[in-house]
Design a protein around this motif. Structure first.
Motif, PDB file in Angstrom:
ATOM      1  N   GLY A   1       0.812  -1.209   0.000  1.00 12.99           N
ATOM      2  CA  GLY A   1       0.000   0.000   0.000  1.00 12.99           C
ATOM      3  C   GLY A   1       0.844   1.257   0.000  1.00 12.99           C
ATOM      4  N   GLU A   2       1.943   1.240   0.743  1.00 16.77           N
ATOM      5  CA  GLU A   2       2.827   2.402   0.796  1.00 16.77           C
ATOM      6  C   GLU A   2       3.451   2.679  -0.564  1.00 16.77           C
ATOM      7  OE1 GLU A   2       2.926  -0.094   3.054  1.00 16.77           O
ATOM      8  OE2 GLU A   2       2.204   0.936   4.850  1.00 16.77           O
ATOM      9  N   ASP A   3       3.836   1.612  -1.295  1.00 17.17           N
ATOM     10  CA  ASP A   3       4.375   1.800  -2.641  1.00 17.17           C
ATOM     11  C   ASP A   3       3.320   2.414  -3.562  1.00 17.17           C
ATOM     12  OD1 ASP A   3       6.815   0.750  -1.873  1.00 17.17           O
ATOM     13  OD2 ASP A   3       6.394  -1.253  -2.666  1.00 17.17           O
ATOM     14  N   PHE A   4       2.083   1.955  -3.434  1.00 16.86           N
ATOM     15  CA  PHE A   4       1.004   2.497  -4.257  1.00 16.86           C
ATOM     16  C   PHE A   4       0.780   3.976  -3.947  1.00 16.86           C
ATOM     17  CE2 PHE A   4      -3.456   3.533  -4.995  1.00 16.86           C
ATOM     18  CZ  PHE A   4      -3.527   3.301  -6.357  1.00 16.86           C
ATOM     19  N   VAL A   5       0.819   4.335  -2.671  1.00 18.12           N
ATOM     20  CA  VAL A   5       0.647   5.744  -2.290  1.00 18.12           C
ATOM     21  C   VAL A   5       1.731   6.585  -2.949  1.00 18.12           C
ATOM     22  CG1 VAL A   5       0.728   7.381  -0.371  1.00 18.12           C
ATOM     23  CG2 VAL A   5      -0.571   5.266  -0.142  1.00 18.12           C
ATOM     24  N   GLY A   6       2.952   6.085  -2.982  1.00 16.47           N
ATOM     25  CA  GLY A   6       4.041   6.803  -3.642  1.00 16.47           C
ATOM     26  C   GLY A   6       3.778   7.014  -5.126  1.00 16.47           C
ATOM     27  N   LEU A   7       3.272   5.973  -5.809  1.00 18.23           N
ATOM     28  CA  LEU A   7       2.954   6.083  -7.229  1.00 18.23           C
ATOM     29  C   LEU A   7       1.760   7.014  -7.468  1.00 18.23           C
ATOM     30  CD1 LEU A   7       3.288   2.336  -8.278  1.00 18.23           C
ATOM     31  CD2 LEU A   7       4.864   4.208  -8.833  1.00 18.23           C
ATOM     32  N   LEU A   8       0.874   7.065  -6.504  1.00 15.95           N
ATOM     33  CA  LEU A   8      -0.347   7.861  -6.627  1.00 15.95           C
ATOM     34  C   LEU A   8      -0.106   9.355  -6.416  1.00 15.95           C
ATOM     35  CD1 LEU A   8      -3.435   7.655  -6.967  1.00 15.95           C
ATOM     36  CD2 LEU A   8      -3.573   7.371  -4.488  1.00 15.95           C
ATOM     37  N   GLN A   9       0.955   9.726  -5.730  1.00 15.63           N
ATOM     38  CA  GLN A   9       1.173  11.125  -5.344  1.00 15.63           C
ATOM     39  C   GLN A   9       1.066  12.097  -6.520  1.00 15.63           C
ATOM     40  OE1 GLN A   9       1.122  12.373  -2.380  1.00 15.63           O
ATOM     41  NE2 GLN A   9       1.069  10.358  -1.419  1.00 15.63           N
ATOM     42  N   ALA A  10       1.620  11.753  -7.660  1.00 16.95           N
ATOM     43  CA  ALA A  10       1.600  12.670  -8.808  1.00 16.95           C
ATOM     44  C   ALA A  10       0.212  12.778  -9.441  1.00 16.95           C
ATOM     45  CB  ALA A  10       2.601  12.196  -9.861  1.00 16.95           C
ATOM     46  N   ARG A  11      -0.665  11.791  -9.198  1.00 13.05           N
ATOM     47  CA  ARG A  11      -1.981  11.754  -9.844  1.00 13.05           C
ATOM     48  C   ARG A  11      -3.133  12.110  -8.921  1.00 13.05           C
ATOM     49  NH1 ARG A  11      -1.891   6.393 -13.514  1.00 13.05           N
ATOM     50  NH2 ARG A  11       0.271   6.521 -14.130  1.00 13.05           N
ATOM     51  N   ARG A  12      -2.901  12.222  -7.664  1.00 13.96           N
ATOM     52  CA  ARG A  12      -4.024  12.312  -6.722  1.00 13.96           C
ATOM     53  C   ARG A  12      -4.743  13.647  -6.732  1.00 13.96           C
ATOM     54  NH1 ARG A  12      -1.908  12.331  -0.492  1.00 13.96           N
ATOM     55  NH2 ARG A  12      -3.824  13.427   0.000  1.00 13.96           N
ATOM     56  N   GLY A  13      -4.097  14.716  -7.112  1.00 12.57           N
ATOM     57  CA  GLY A  13      -4.752  16.026  -7.131  1.00 12.57           C
ATOM     58  C   GLY A  13      -5.265  16.390  -5.751  1.00 12.57           C
ATOM     59  N   ASP A  14      -6.570  16.743  -5.663  1.00 12.03           N
ATOM     60  CA  ASP A  14      -7.188  17.118  -4.393  1.00 12.03           C
ATOM     61  C   ASP A  14      -7.776  15.924  -3.648  1.00 12.03           C
ATOM     62  OD1 ASP A  14      -6.618  19.784  -4.799  1.00 12.03           O
ATOM     63  OD2 ASP A  14      -8.541  20.199  -5.766  1.00 12.03           O
ATOM     64  N   ALA A  15      -7.665  14.749  -4.212  1.00 12.32           N
ATOM     65  CA  ALA A  15      -8.269  13.558  -3.598  1.00 12.32           C
ATOM     66  C   ALA A  15      -7.629  13.261  -2.242  1.00 12.32           C
ATOM     67  CB  ALA A  15      -8.120  12.353  -4.518  1.00 12.32           C
TER      68      ALA A  15
END
Length: 174
Positions: free
Chosen positions: A78-92
């Motif tokens: 999950g932590e790796d996914f959060v890292g990958l998500l950081q650039a795409r998450r916007g205001d989420a």
């Protein structure tokens, strides 16, 4: 838990409130039965994915208001996914879903690691619409209006929820 208000992100082009879009990234779909029930009533748009790669593909197609991420996914942590998500998450908003009991030492360690990874909050299952209200930072009046039944029929269940329900039924039968 104090989360900043995100009400402007939950409005459409005309300024009308829209149903929040929630993505659950967790191979344990059965842990989200309360959210699936809320999705059937039209209170949220719920998308379930068991792997990080599939969730990232979904992120390219829809606007996400909140991510609920398990600490262990089918293809990564999950932590790796959060890292990958950081650039795409916007205001989420991003919540890590912990299996540890609230108040336990393991839960405290999970919260510390999650904050370092850029997660807004750590939640424990079962997660309810009230948890989502707090995560999204909606004022009480907005919570009542937005999460009240909005007239959508139970037949208007998003395809991803329907597929998840079939998967849960198959797992329970098998």
């Amino acid at each position: 838990m104090v989360v900043a208000s995100n009400t402007s992100a939950l409005l459409d082009e005309t300024g009308t409130a829209r149903v929040p879009s929630i993505v659950v990234v967790d191979p344990r779909f059965d842990a989200y039965a309360p959210l699936a029930a809320s999705a059937r009533m039209g209170r949220i748009d719920l998308h379930l994915r068991s792997a990080g790669a599939a969730a990232l593909k979904l992120a390219d197609r829809i606007d996400v208001d909140a991510w609920l991420i398990s600490s262990e996914l089918d293809d990564m942590s999950g932590e790796d996914f959060v890292g990958l998500l950081q650039a795409r998450r916007g205001d989420a908003k991003v919540a890590l879903v912990s299996e540890w009991p609230v108040g336990s030492r393991q839960q405290a360690l999970a919260e510390q690691a999650a904050r370092e990874a850029g997660v807004d909050v750590v939640l424990s299952t079962p997660i309810t619409v009230s948890d989502l209200e707090q995560l999204l930072g909606l004022p009480v009046e907005e919570r009542r209006r937005r999460f009240a039944s909005n007239g959508r029929s139970w037949a208007a269940v998003p395809v991803s929820v329907g597929a998840a329900m079939v998967a849960i039924a198959v797992l329970m039968i098998g």
